[in-house]
Write a protein that holds these residues in place. Structure first.
Motif: not given
Length: 192
Positions: A127-144
């Motif tokens: 989640f922490l790796i994906v979030y800075p690139f996506i800037k979306s809590f929901t999408i980063a969470g779904v990725g995790a």
């Protein structure tokens, strides 16, 4: 025995912390407020950080309780995750609330934390790796959430545990489908 644990887990999932807090402390029906969702995010938006934390912990405890029960009965990792699936299913689609529940993420995380803290550490790292690139809590969470079966595969879990992880991840993704559509449409609008 296993069937009783799974059924009990589902009905435990029906106990939603958000509506209890909303009615007990604010004398309101949470489903008529904000997004209408009885989960921690909507509670937090409406009533503040303290209400968010209490709701998150309350819903997370359900996941922890079913994992603890399955571990105490020595039912094996696959049944542990199937009980987590059952309690999350009860949270997302509670029969006692006409199948209008939360998104399941608090229950999901709480259960995983007791199931295997290292898995949660990897989950949070993704989640922490994906979030800075996506800037979306929901999408980063779904990725995790989507990565859970792969994480368990890396930890050498058996195939039935991986199957339970796929079902669990699929359920949480299904619960977030509207959020994903909304985020995707917004991003497309920005890019065009």
């Amino acid at each position: 025995m296993i069937l009783l644990v799974l059924i009990g887990s589902y009905f435990l999932g029906n106990v939603l912390t958000g509506p209890i807090i909303s009615k007990l402390f604010y004398k309101q029906e949470i489903r008529d407020k904000g997004s209408g969702n009885p989960g921690a995010r909507n509670i937090g938006r409406l009533y503040g950080k303290k209400a968010f934390v209490i709701t998150f912990i309350g819903d997370a405890m359900k996941g922890m309780l079913v994992i603890f029960t399955a571990q105490s009965l020595d039912l094996g990792s696959e049944i542990e995750l199937f009980t987590l699936f059952a309690v999350t299913l009860g949270h997302v689609y509670p029969i006692l609330f006409k199948f209008r529940g939360g998104k399941g993420i608090s229950t999901f995380i709480g259960g995983l934390l007791l199931f295997n803290p290292l898995v949660v550490a990897v989950f949070i790292s993704i989640f922490l790796i994906v979030y800075p690139f996506i800037k979306s809590f929901t999408i980063a969470g779904v990725g995790a959430v989507s990565s859970l079966p792969v994480i368990l595969l890396l930890f050498s879990y058996e195939q039935f545990t991986l199957l339970a992880a796929c079902l669990l991840s699929g359920l949480v993704l299904l619960a977030h489908r509207e959020n994903l559509k909304e985020k995707t449409c917004r991003r497309k609008g920005r890019d065009s």
